[in-house]
Each structure stands twice: as C-alpha cells, then as structure tokens.
Scaffold this motif. Structure first.
Motif, mmCIF file in Angstrom:
data_model
loop_
_atom_site.group_PDB
_atom_site.id
_atom_site.type_symbol
_atom_site.label_atom_id
_atom_site.label_comp_id
_atom_site.label_asym_id
_atom_site.label_seq_id
_atom_site.Cartn_x
_atom_site.Cartn_y
_atom_site.Cartn_z
ATOM 1 N N THR A 191 0.903 -1.123 -0.018
ATOM 2 C CA THR A 191 0.027 0.124 0.033
ATOM 3 C C THR A 191 0.702 1.342 -0.061
ATOM 4 O O THR A 191 1.808 1.286 0.852
ATOM 5 N N GLN A 195 1.349 5.465 -0.124
ATOM 6 C CA GLN A 195 0.697 6.761 -0.132
ATOM 7 C C GLN A 195 1.557 7.849 0.133
ATOM 8 O O GLN A 195 2.608 7.584 0.858
ATOM 9 N N LEU A 232 3.235 0.364 3.271
ATOM 10 C CA LEU A 232 2.997 -0.935 4.095
ATOM 11 C C LEU A 232 3.156 -1.838 3.215
ATOM 12 O O LEU A 232 2.526 -2.144 2.313
ATOM 13 N N GLN A 290 3.034 -6.199 3.449
ATOM 14 C CA GLN A 290 2.301 -7.159 4.195
ATOM 15 C C GLN A 290 2.572 -8.599 3.257
ATOM 16 O O GLN A 290 2.381 -8.580 2.147
ATOM 17 N N SER A 293 3.872 -7.679 8.861
ATOM 18 C CA SER A 293 3.643 -6.519 8.185
ATOM 19 C C SER A 293 4.789 -5.521 8.750
ATOM 20 O O SER A 293 5.398 -5.463 9.733
ATOM 21 N N SER A 310 -4.094 -1.402 7.928
ATOM 22 C CA SER A 310 -3.807 -0.535 6.841
ATOM 23 C C SER A 310 -3.528 0.881 7.558
ATOM 24 O O SER A 310 -3.833 0.750 8.764
ATOM 25 N N THR A 353 -5.132 1.223 11.633
ATOM 26 C CA THR A 353 -6.152 0.408 12.084
ATOM 27 C C THR A 353 -5.605 -0.916 12.750
ATOM 28 O O THR A 353 -4.487 -1.490 12.155
ATOM 29 N N SER A 361 -9.713 -2.167 6.502
ATOM 30 C CA SER A 361 -9.116 -1.502 5.428
ATOM 31 C C SER A 361 -9.464 0.063 5.908
ATOM 32 O O SER A 361 -10.788 0.285 6.233
ATOM 33 N N ARG A 387 -9.335 4.128 3.959
ATOM 34 C CA ARG A 387 -9.110 4.601 2.693
ATOM 35 C C ARG A 387 -9.538 6.096 2.834
ATOM 36 O O ARG A 387 -10.626 6.297 3.630
ATOM 37 N N THR A 442 -13.181 -4.785 -2.720
ATOM 38 C CA THR A 442 -11.636 -4.929 -2.026
ATOM 39 C C THR A 442 -10.644 -4.902 -3.155
ATOM 40 O O THR A 442 -9.420 -4.748 -2.878
#
Length: 525
Positions: free
Chosen positions: A199, A201, A210, A212, A219, A242, A254, A314, A316, A403
C-alpha cells in the motif's frame, strides 16, 4: 457605527480578508453589512468556496465573477449527478493500476505505464494520455502523486539469499529519476523471501509504504522523507491492516484483536478494534513493534458480541492531506486540503457467515478529539461513546462493496453501487458539514431541495444487523444521499454491466473487468 462611515471599497477589502465564519457573522450585524457582503462578488466567491469545501486556484485570466459562475455550475452538476461528457479507456493487462489526483495509470506489460489525465468540462482540464515507456525494471507495484510529478515504482530484486524491495522515485511525465529524489533516485528495504502486497501513500515530502505478507504473517510500515531519503518511522508486527495520513505529521493505523475462540467457540473480545494515531515527529528512530509503540491516542469501536470476530480492516481516504493539483492545470479552484473523509471497512465473521461494515469519519472528528489532549500526553484512549455516535456514520456495506477498486472516496464524498431490480444505481454520500448546515437554514434560497434522487439524512440511525455488537450502536453524523442510474436505456453491448464505481474530483469511473468487457467508463463533470 463608525465603521459604516468608512469608504465602501475599504470595508470590502477588510471583509474579504476575514475568515468565512467571521464574514457570515458580519453579514448578520445589520442590513448595510448584509447588502455590502451579498453584492460583492469577491466576498460571495470566498463564501461559496468554503461552503463547497473548495479552495481558490492559482491566478489566471478568470475573474472572481467567472470563478463563482464555474463553481456554482460545478456544485449544481454534482448535486444532481448530471455529468457533462463521457470517456472510455481500455483496461490494460499489466495487473496493477492506480487512480490518484485525477490521473488514471495502468501497467501495460511489466515495464510500461499508460497514463491518462482525466478531463473536466467544468473546470477546464483537458484530457491528456501519455505512455511511460520501459522504466528499466519489472514493476511489482506503483503509486503516484501527479501534483509533484512523482511516480513510485516498487521492484523486487534478489541479491544472494536477500530479497530487496527497491523503491524507485521517478517523474510521472518522463519516467526519469525525479529531480528532488535522493542520489540514485531509489530507496531500499530488505525483506525475507516470500510473497508481499503493498500500500503506497504520499503526503507532501512523506512517502508511506505498508508491506504485508500473509504467507509469513508479518507486516511493516515505513515512512520516508522521499526527498532526503531519511526513514522517519519503521513499525512491524503481525497485524498492521491499513494506514492513512491524517496530516503530514499524524498517521492513522487500524488495529483489531487477534484472539482465538474459547472451548465453546466464542471470542472473548477483551480489546476492541481501534484506530491509532501516531505522531511521526515523535516516532522512535529504531524499528519498533506496534505493541511497543508510544502512540498518541486511540479511537475505540464498539464491542462485538461473542459470536462475531474481526478478520480484516481497511482504511481509505483520498487525496492525501495538503494535496493540491499541479499548477500547470490552472484550475479555478480545487478541493479543500483539510476537509477529508475516512472510510473504514470492517470485515466480520460468524462461523461461515461474513458481513462487511462501513465506518465513515471526517478528519474533523479525529482532530477535534486530539485537541483535547494535554501537552505531552500519549496513549489516550477515546471510547466509542466519546467520538462515534455524533462524529461518524455506521452502515452495512453493499453486497458489491469491492476490495479491489478501492478509490471510492474523494474529499468528503463516498460512492458505492447498488442493485435496484434489474438496474444498477450509483449512490454518493456527501459529508460536507458546512453545506449541510446551510441546507438546514430554511430561509436560505440557495439551499438544495430534497428530491426523489437526493435527500438529507439527519436522523439518528441504529445499526440493524442483529447480534453483531454487544450493545445497540447508533450514529447521527448528517450527510446528503444522492443517486443516479447512469446507463439506463442505453442499448450498446455491456453498457449496463459494471462491477464497481470509483471517484475522482471531476469524475465517476465505472469499472468493468469481465473478460469480454474490460473498460473504465468515465463520467466527466
């Protein structure tokens, strides 16, 4: 009353420099000030920008009057979900894609990217399609930030028994090393051999990654200053579902409890699912287990019943904090850099039954709670009753909640697709609280009127799925619910079939990935 004697031009110059809330307070002082404010286009434009959740764009030939007219056209189009044009893009077979900042990018093969700047009829953005030819490495995954002309390419590289994750920092336009990247244009991180997902960002100078591995059960969350190459945060643990940037200083993570059922098959739920807030500036320099992290605060969810357990979460939110479009686009205005909605999806299980919940939370809910922290205070626990009922909305996710095509939130708006009989319906949930407050002022002629396809939801709702939570769960954050049937009556093959809908600042993007219909259908505003 001495202010009334000031020259009108001077008064207007003073008023337009005020905060919007102060301008609105001045408007209530007397008829003179109300008339002055209502008849000045600069002031009206500033008010309308704030109520729309927008900020002014860079200087251009457009006058404030022009910009105000464009802004009102834009707001009316989105409130009625009346798009101005339609574009289609074929779905490439590279396996990875990204939608961010109005750019849709797809891998074509394993070394080439095809990018499209999505157009806007109302804001005057021209469509532009370009190809970043052979980038020189096999693309494992990628991310981007068009505002900074930044392309982030993940490459897996093996050296002996070591697996290296190479993070290449390139220009999104040319594919060359980004001019602001550190020497070599690359960041590196060592991994254990295995299969990984990423992931990616960004937030200004920060790059979050991130990593995993469900195969290895571990992770890692890495936050770099991508311009200097400095690693600012390194968290690791079994469960890092996430993350997202709340601001450039604070990130949200999270977490949910990893618990085994007892002999009777029930889960103890001694710890609820939470959203942690981590201060990057105060993060330790060395790699840290999430369980050992001195986080700033945590926001708790309601306790689940003994029959249910959380299996995934998750988080977002798009775009990143403080994001603004590339100046080259010369947009008249753009979405606010502070008003953002976070969408948390919680996947729960009860034996073989599964349910997905949506928790929708504006950034202001987190920030207002954090403002109550004492200087130097850490590990503050905010119980659900302190923030959730009034500061969020809980919904059961639609059966088609995806997803994969996860770009379903932009600014303060969330989009989803539902089936209504034989037709599919696109629904938007708009959480712009300033605009909602104006709507609730019954004497304001500019307010939006509820219709068959649009209604303001202000009532408190109770989560209806029986047996999920230990106690009743109610939420009351207001939002506008709007819906449209985008392709009703059109007869071309496959027109009525799309499995997901995504959202950008100027577009609704319907996704069809079936083998015989592989398209992105872009409805342009």
């Amino acid at each position: 009353m001495e202010l009334v004697a000031f020259p009108v031009e001077l008064l207007v110059s003073i008023i337009v420099c005020l905060d919007v809330r102060d301008i609105l307070r001045c408007r209530e002082v007397c008829v003179f000030f109300k008339t002055l404010i209502d008849e000045d286009v600069h002031t009206q434009y500033k008010i309308e920008l704030a109520l729309a959740g927008m900020e002014d764009g860079p200087p251009s030939a457009l006058t404030p009057s022009d910009r105000l007219a464009i802004l009102r056209e834009r707001q009316e189009a989105w409130k009625s979900l009346t798009w101005k044009a339609r574009t289609e893009y074929d779905m490439r077979r590279g396996g990875v894609w990204e939608l961010y900042g109005g750019v849709l990018a797809q891998a074509d093969g394993d070394r080439t990217l095809v990018c499209a700047q999505l157009p806007s009829v109302i804001r005057g953005i021209e469509e532009k399609v370009w190809t970043v030819e052979d980038v020189g490495v096999k693309i494992r995954d990628f991310g981007m930030d068009p505002a900074q002309d930044l392309l982030i390419i993940i490459q897996h590289h093996t050296e002996g028994s070591d697996l290296l994750s190479r993070v290449h920092l390139r220009s999104l336009v040319s594919g060359k090393i980004h001019p602001h990247a550190p020497k070599g244009g690359m960041l590196m991180h060592k991994l254990r051999p295995g299969q990984y997902s990423y992931t990616i960002q960004t937030s200004e100078d920060f790059l979050g990654l991130l990593i995993q591995s469900f195969e290895l059960g571990e992770s890692e969350l890495l936050i770099w200053n991508w311009k200097s190459g400095t690693l600012r945060l390194h968290l690791h643990g079994e469960f890092l579902p996430s993350f997202a940037f709340l601001t450039s200083q604070y990130i949200l993570i999270t977490t949910f409890p990893d618990e085994d059922p007892d002999e009777e098959g029930n889960f103890p739920h001694t710890i609820t699912s939470r959203i942690l807030v981590v201060d990057v500036d105060a993060a330790p320099e060395q790699p840290t287990q999430l369980s050992d992290l001195d986080y700033l605060c945590a926001f708790h969810y309601p306790t689940l019943s003994n029959n249910f357990t959380t299996i995934a979460m998750s988080l977002r939110s798009d775009p990143g904090p403080h994001w603004r479009p590339n100046p080259s686009l010369k947009v008249p205005f753009h979405i606010s850099r502070t008003d953002r909605l976070f969408v948390i999806t919680m996947w729960l299980t009860e034996g073989h039954a599964h349910v997905a919940l949506l928790s929708l939370i504006p950034a202001s809910t987190f920030l207002s709670a954090m403002a109550s922290l004492a200087p130097g205070e850490t590990r503050r626990e905010f119980e659900w009753s302190e923030w959730g009922p009034r500061g969020s909305r809980f919904l059961v996710a639609p059966s088609r909640h995806t997803t994969v095509w996860v770009c379903y939130v932009y600014g303060m708006t969330f989009v989803m697709v539902l089936r209504s009989g034989s037709q599919q319906v696109i629904m938007t949930l708009d959480f712009n609280q300033l605009d909602i407050r104006r709507t609730l002022c019954e004497d304001d002629p500019e307010t939006e009127t509820p219709t068959e396809n649009a209604r303001l939801v202000t009532e408190t709702t109770e989560f209806r799925r029986a047996g999920v939570f230990l106690d009743p769960v109610q939420t009351s954050l207001p939002y506008w619910l709007r819906k449209t049937r985008p392709l009703g009556g059109e007869g071309a093959e496959g027109e009525g079939h799309f499995e997901a809908v995504m959202l950008s600042e100027d577009s609704l993007i319907m996704v069809s990935s079936q083998s015989h219909i592989r398209k992105y259908r872009v409805l342009t505003f």
